[in-house]
Design a protein around this motif. Structure first.
Motif, PDB file in Angstrom:
ATOM      1  N   LYS A  93     -75.564  59.893  11.589  1.00 57.40           N
ATOM      2  CA  LYS A  93     -76.433  61.189  10.961  1.00 57.40           C
ATOM      3  C   LYS A  93     -75.390  62.270  10.939  1.00 57.40           C
ATOM      4  O   LYS A  93     -75.756  63.394  10.358  1.00 57.40           O
ATOM      5  CB  LYS A  93     -77.661  61.209  11.457  1.00 57.40           C
ATOM      6  CG  LYS A  93     -78.768  60.146  11.061  1.00 57.40           C
ATOM      7  CD  LYS A  93     -80.135  60.689  12.055  1.00 57.40           C
ATOM      8  CE  LYS A  93     -81.054  59.492  11.800  1.00 57.40           C
ATOM      9  NZ  LYS A  93     -82.224  59.466  12.578  1.00 57.40           N
ATOM     10  N   ASN A 150     -79.380  53.518  18.828  1.00 60.86           N
ATOM     11  CA  ASN A 150     -79.831  54.809  18.540  1.00 60.86           C
ATOM     12  C   ASN A 150     -78.791  56.110  18.580  1.00 60.86           C
ATOM     13  O   ASN A 150     -78.811  56.630  17.902  1.00 60.86           O
ATOM     14  CB  ASN A 150     -80.981  55.118  19.645  1.00 60.86           C
ATOM     15  CG  ASN A 150     -82.275  54.216  19.362  1.00 60.86           C
ATOM     16  OD1 ASN A 150     -82.457  53.901  18.168  1.00 60.86           O
ATOM     17  ND2 ASN A 150     -83.162  54.358  20.281  1.00 60.86           N
ATOM     18  N   VAL A 168     -76.652  55.603  15.664  1.00 62.32           N
ATOM     19  CA  VAL A 168     -77.417  55.914  14.376  1.00 62.32           C
ATOM     20  C   VAL A 168     -77.234  57.359  14.248  1.00 62.32           C
ATOM     21  O   VAL A 168     -77.141  58.022  13.420  1.00 62.32           O
ATOM     22  CB  VAL A 168     -79.070  55.323  14.607  1.00 62.32           C
ATOM     23  CG1 VAL A 168     -79.864  56.277  13.423  1.00 62.32           C
ATOM     24  CG2 VAL A 168     -78.838  54.061  14.268  1.00 62.32           C
ATOM     25  N   ASN A 178     -77.767  51.142  11.857  1.00 60.33           N
ATOM     26  CA  ASN A 178     -79.186  50.395  12.639  1.00 60.33           C
ATOM     27  C   ASN A 178     -79.038  48.870  12.337  1.00 60.33           C
ATOM     28  O   ASN A 178     -79.240  48.267  13.389  1.00 60.33           O
ATOM     29  CB  ASN A 178     -80.462  51.177  12.290  1.00 60.33           C
ATOM     30  CG  ASN A 178     -81.501  50.650  13.172  1.00 60.33           C
ATOM     31  OD1 ASN A 178     -81.331  50.985  14.157  1.00 60.33           O
ATOM     32  ND2 ASN A 178     -82.537  50.086  12.572  1.00 60.33           N
ATOM     33  N   GLY A 179     -79.055  48.559  11.046  1.00 66.05           N
ATOM     34  CA  GLY A 179     -79.306  47.159  10.695  1.00 66.05           C
ATOM     35  C   GLY A 179     -77.955  46.356  11.371  1.00 66.05           C
ATOM     36  O   GLY A 179     -78.180  45.210  11.627  1.00 66.05           O
ATOM     37  N   LYS A 202     -79.424  54.208   8.416  1.00 67.47           N
ATOM     38  CA  LYS A 202     -80.223  52.935   8.545  1.00 67.47           C
ATOM     39  C   LYS A 202     -79.287  51.618   8.514  1.00 67.47           C
ATOM     40  O   LYS A 202     -79.601  50.644   9.074  1.00 67.47           O
ATOM     41  CB  LYS A 202     -81.170  53.053   7.291  1.00 67.47           C
ATOM     42  CG  LYS A 202     -82.420  53.792   7.638  1.00 67.47           C
ATOM     43  CD  LYS A 202     -83.382  53.613   6.745  1.00 67.47           C
ATOM     44  CE  LYS A 202     -84.401  54.933   6.916  1.00 67.47           C
ATOM     45  NZ  LYS A 202     -85.100  55.456   5.667  1.00 67.47           N
ATOM     46  N   ASP A 224     -79.377  59.546   5.584  1.00 63.51           N
ATOM     47  CA  ASP A 224     -80.433  58.637   6.256  1.00 63.51           C
ATOM     48  C   ASP A 224     -80.010  57.070   6.011  1.00 63.51           C
ATOM     49  O   ASP A 224     -80.240  56.184   6.674  1.00 63.51           O
ATOM     50  CB  ASP A 224     -81.902  58.993   6.129  1.00 63.51           C
ATOM     51  CG  ASP A 224     -82.328  60.122   7.065  1.00 63.51           C
ATOM     52  OD1 ASP A 224     -81.528  60.478   7.911  1.00 63.51           O
ATOM     53  OD2 ASP A 224     -83.244  60.575   6.762  1.00 63.51           O
TER      54      ASP A 224
END
Length: 154
Positions: free
Chosen positions: A131, A124, A127, A143-144, A140, A136
């Motif tokens: 940002k 988190n 991520v 995140n992946g 993502k 976004d």
């Protein structure tokens, strides 16, 4: 127990670490000089930049910053191999945006070396760092990739 001040200090340290790693990557700055420059001129200062909503280096947790920057520097080959193994076919580390690469390196380092930080927190946080630089879609992507790294690392 949640420690908001510590959390904010670590968030600032992560953002600073990504910027330090980017500088090192682009300019080839020696590690000792890089850390000294950030200690002397950046950490402890506020950022006058609209992209960083109140993100202040003033609050950065310096030992955490040092650990991430030193750790990525020391384990770069291992980290790059791990990140590279999670990229889609036809992609490799060299094709990644240089800032994106530093976000993934720092996040991966934390996932493999900082078991004191829960994987979900690390993911988190990076991520959120993404940002600060990207839209976004790229957040993502971070995140992946970091989620896939975490599944192998933890």
């Amino acid at each position: 127990m949640n420690h908001p001040a510590r959390s904010k200090a670590r968030s600032a340290a992560r953002l600073a670490a990504v910027q330090a790693l980017y500088q090192q990557h682009m300019e080839g700055t020696a590690l000792a000089r890089l850390l000294d420059e950030f200690h002397q001129h950046r950490l402890g200062r506020t950022i006058d930049d609209d992209d960083f909503d109140d993100a202040a280096y003033a609050d950065a947790e310096v030992p955490f910053f040092d650990d991430v920057v030193r750790g990525v520097d020391a384990r770069k080959d291992e980290i790059d191999a791990l990140v590279g193994s999670k990229l889609a076919a036809g992609w490799n580390i060299a094709r990644l945006d240089k800032t994106m690469l530093q976000v993934l390196r720092a996040g991966t380092y934390e996932l493999i070396a900082r078991v004191d930080v829960p994987a979900a927190v690390t993911i988190n946080e990076y991520v959120d760092v993404a940002k600060a630089f990207f839209d976004d879609g790229q957040a993502k992507f971070v995140n992946g990739i970091l989620d896939a790294v975490a599944k192998d690392a933890r």
